[in-house]
Design a protein around this motif. Sequence first.
Motif, mmCIF file in Angstrom:
data_model
loop_
_atom_site.group_PDB
_atom_site.id
_atom_site.type_symbol
_atom_site.label_atom_id
_atom_site.label_comp_id
_atom_site.label_asym_id
_atom_site.label_seq_id
_atom_site.Cartn_x
_atom_site.Cartn_y
_atom_site.Cartn_z
ATOM 1 N N ASP B 81 -3.938 4.862 2.643
ATOM 2 C CA ASP B 81 -4.466 6.057 1.976
ATOM 3 C C ASP B 81 -3.636 7.285 2.334
ATOM 4 O OD1 ASP B 81 -6.435 4.372 1.116
ATOM 5 O OD2 ASP B 81 -7.889 4.980 2.650
ATOM 6 N N ALA B 82 -3.307 7.381 3.624
ATOM 7 C CA ALA B 82 -2.514 8.518 4.077
ATOM 8 C C ALA B 82 -1.110 8.449 3.483
ATOM 9 C CB ALA B 82 -2.451 8.532 5.599
ATOM 10 N N GLU B 83 -0.587 7.240 3.387
ATOM 11 C CA GLU B 83 0.737 7.040 2.822
ATOM 12 C C GLU B 83 0.767 7.550 1.379
ATOM 13 O OE1 GLU B 83 2.472 3.149 3.974
ATOM 14 O OE2 GLU B 83 2.787 2.960 1.817
ATOM 15 N N LEU B 84 -0.276 7.239 0.621
ATOM 16 C CA LEU B 84 -0.346 7.689 -0.765
ATOM 17 C C LEU B 84 -0.461 9.204 -0.834
ATOM 18 C CD1 LEU B 84 -2.668 4.959 -2.293
ATOM 19 C CD2 LEU B 84 -0.228 5.334 -2.756
ATOM 20 N N ILE B 106 14.380 -0.370 4.202
ATOM 21 C CA ILE B 106 14.028 0.883 3.538
ATOM 22 C C ILE B 106 13.014 0.612 2.427
ATOM 23 C CG2 ILE B 106 14.933 2.725 2.067
ATOM 24 C CD1 ILE B 106 17.464 2.667 3.752
ATOM 25 N N HIS B 107 13.188 -0.519 1.775
ATOM 26 C CA HIS B 107 12.275 -0.884 0.692
ATOM 27 C C HIS B 107 10.866 -1.123 1.234
ATOM 28 C CE1 HIS B 107 11.445 -2.161 -3.331
ATOM 29 N NE2 HIS B 107 10.884 -3.279 -2.897
ATOM 30 N N LEU B 165 9.234 6.483 0.350
ATOM 31 C CA LEU B 165 7.834 6.510 -0.072
ATOM 32 C C LEU B 165 7.439 7.909 -0.522
ATOM 33 C CD1 LEU B 165 6.249 4.431 2.824
ATOM 34 C CD2 LEU B 165 6.397 3.757 0.434
ATOM 35 N N ASP B 166 8.443 8.800 -0.582
ATOM 36 C CA ASP B 166 8.221 10.190 -0.931
ATOM 37 C C ASP B 166 7.241 10.882 0.016
ATOM 38 O OD1 ASP B 166 8.819 12.425 -2.273
ATOM 39 O OD2 ASP B 166 7.377 12.115 -3.900
ATOM 40 N N ALA B 167 7.452 10.645 1.302
ATOM 41 C CA ALA B 167 6.591 11.294 2.287
ATOM 42 C C ALA B 167 6.850 12.790 2.286
ATOM 43 C CB ALA B 167 6.854 10.716 3.673
ATOM 44 N N ARG B 168 5.764 13.569 2.347
ATOM 45 C CA ARG B 168 5.902 15.027 2.393
ATOM 46 C C ARG B 168 5.585 15.558 3.783
ATOM 47 N NH1 ARG B 168 2.328 17.715 -0.968
ATOM 48 N NH2 ARG B 168 0.960 15.904 -1.102
ATOM 49 N N LEU B 169 4.932 14.708 4.588
ATOM 50 C CA LEU B 169 4.677 15.069 5.982
ATOM 51 C C LEU B 169 5.167 13.921 6.853
ATOM 52 C CD1 LEU B 169 3.048 17.017 8.047
ATOM 53 C CD2 LEU B 169 1.354 15.209 7.953
#
Lengths: 326, 507
Positions: B81-84, B106-107, B165-169
């Motif tokens: 959930d946090a990943e999303l 990486i995948h 994963l397009d992490a923003r944090l």
Amino acid sequence: MSSSSAAVQDHSLLKQFAARPDFPALVFLLVVFVGFSLFVPSFWSLGNLVNTMRQTAPIAIVALAVNQIIIAGEIDISMGSMVAVLAFIFAGISEATGMPWLAMAITLACGGAFGSVNGVLATVLGIPAIIATLGTLMILRGALLIGAGSITLYASEATRIFGNGRIVGVPVEVWIFLGVFVYFALLASQSRYGRRVLAVGGNARAARDIGIPVNAVRFWAYVQVGLCCALAAPVFVGQVAAMTANVGAGFELKVIATVVLGGTSLSGGRGTVLAPVIGAVLLSLILNATALVRLPPTFESLILGVIILISVAFIGVRARHQERAS
Amino acid sequence: MNNAPPGTVAYALRNVSKRFGPVYACHDIDLEFFHGETIGLAGENGAGKSTSMKCLAGWMVPSAGHIEVDGQPVRFGAPRDAELAGIAVIPQELDLFPELPVYENIHGNLKWPRTRTGTFDRRQVREAARNVLSLLGVSLDVNVQVKELSPANQKLVQIARAINLDARLLIMDEPTAALTELESDRLFHVINDLRAQGRTIVHITHKLDEIFDHCDRVAVLRDGELVAQGAISEFDAATLILHMVGRKVSRLYERRISVPRGPAMLQVEHLSKPGVFSDISFTLHGGEILGLAGLIGAGRSELAHALVGFDPAETGRIKVKGEPQTFLHVRQSMEKSIGYLPEERRSQGLHLPYSVSWNTSFAHLEKFVRGGFVSRRAEHEFAARSAREFGVKTASLDMEVSLLSGGNQQKVLLAKVLAGEPEIVILDEPTRGVDVGAKSEIYALIEQLVADGKAVLLISSEMEELIALADRVAVMFEGRLTAIYDKPDINQETIGSAASGQMTHVQ
């Protein structure tokens, strides 16, 4: 960081190939093959080669599945008893109904069930894999001895089709082996599951952390072993014609030896689909050659033990060497 | 990515508490994370840094309070959930798959794209991996197995996976723990780029200079509570440490005791091992701390391994108190009074599932034999004495050593190594991953060793540590000893330049 990029640059195809876990076994196989061709009389006859393939088939079928479970960082040692019980189930049903294909289907279901039990014990209940499958190894053999200990089972011609028949000139068991091989080859290279097996065996914690259902991956690996035992059992029945409740004793160790011989690491995360095949062919070739040069079969176990130790020691030395080189 | 302007709140912990039984691992934490910032998270071990971050990343569900994403309260039931929601954790230890190539790592656990024939589209995955790496400004061969990469490059692969994963944090736990200073600089370069892209970085570290050099803000936790936060300019090292430990601690460490240099204890002459180190010569005296500096991979640990007989050198000589020795096995060097503290306490030093007492005594069980049997009592008495002497904080000597904090584990390991009363002590990264308080206690113990006339070889990647403690510093670069400095010449610049091979003169 400069030191690592230097190490990275030298990455030719040949080097990559030589770094494969099954590379030493492959070289060994070639050497043995060429050596036997030159020095062992009648080795190169078609009959002998087909014979070797047939001998290899049941071990290789099961070894392909066990290979997966070892790569996943688990182990299964219940194959000998599973194959024996499944062989009796198969032969019993086939003889009773006269329908070997129906018997095969039921045997597969039973094999899947046995594998599931192993899977539940090792994942849900968290029993260490070697203990869990040691338990089922003994329970299944015990049950067979109680239920069929006094019986010598003779299979009819119809029941023996999976280990004694041919399709387009090729023995049925070789077809079964090829089918299983293609399945595992696709699984390993083209399925999400196959990649997950490598991930779980390589670093289970990391696998869990990125959301791979680690226990489900392991569970299915056990089921696969059960299913492959179910495929190998009818082959056994076909090949041996007459069997007692002791059939397949020690089979599990031969299978594990085969996988290790092929270069799959017992510590998990490292192995190839070809490894068990190479290992099985290698074993069969050597046993076959010892028979051709008229060494008595009593030598079999001794020779196997020596070969396994030599090859695994070689793999160990090579790993240390590579470590030092990097 | 996101278009929110820097300086607005991206994520927040709102009055988050996590309770284990009666104990609060973190209590009422209210902390905001802004777009485009690097925030340092400081605190001693057990202060609640990991727990609060685990709540943020969905690894734990808070007992009270909640998480906010872009101002909206959310509830994470699982890491997924946090990943999303764009949150990724880069743990301290390696969470990669060593046998798999870079691009598969990486995948990660993403769905595999298929070609028209239904096979895995590896080309597309490789291409994606290359794109992510170039976004990080990193050039790596994506086909190489991860086990062949340096720790620094492995760290970059971990980050690349998060970005993929397009992490923003990004929550980074001690990202530089296994890196040298040069490699760390490079990593911070990447981190700064990520920040410039509007991402938020949470930087958890024990290294205070990293917080001052690279963070915009800092938050300090102590005993599960948020005790201070603010722009980095509002803090200096003294106030930060004061917040962390709740008491006043002198700068990093000041040496109190200095003894005259004693006789030569360990002489190393032209020691070589092809491809690892070559022509190493130095002398270690009683009553001195000789620092050994260098980048990771310079051959320092390998040299130590040769000195104690783990992995002997091929040519050259080792003399102990003037007598030539050949060590082919650790027992031999132990008999000649050499003690070695390995760099990885968890994998090389301690037996984690066993008790504190067991670990303290087991390298020298012969000392506790009474009438042919190992005396539990003698063992226990010795362990109790060591625990007191070394300031090991444990509820009981029968406690599993795995349950202790890193600093206390390190003290147990030190007690174990010193149980044989070695006169020559080789310490390999004795304070790695240890909090500030425990660090200065370990320094005091090291100092006591030389005060007793023992000789100490101190391998360390932390310059401050070497500068504070060492009487002399030897520097290795690519397997060679490039310089040895005496006290007045020991500083960041001299060591740094010798460690990066920019000068070579051996005194």
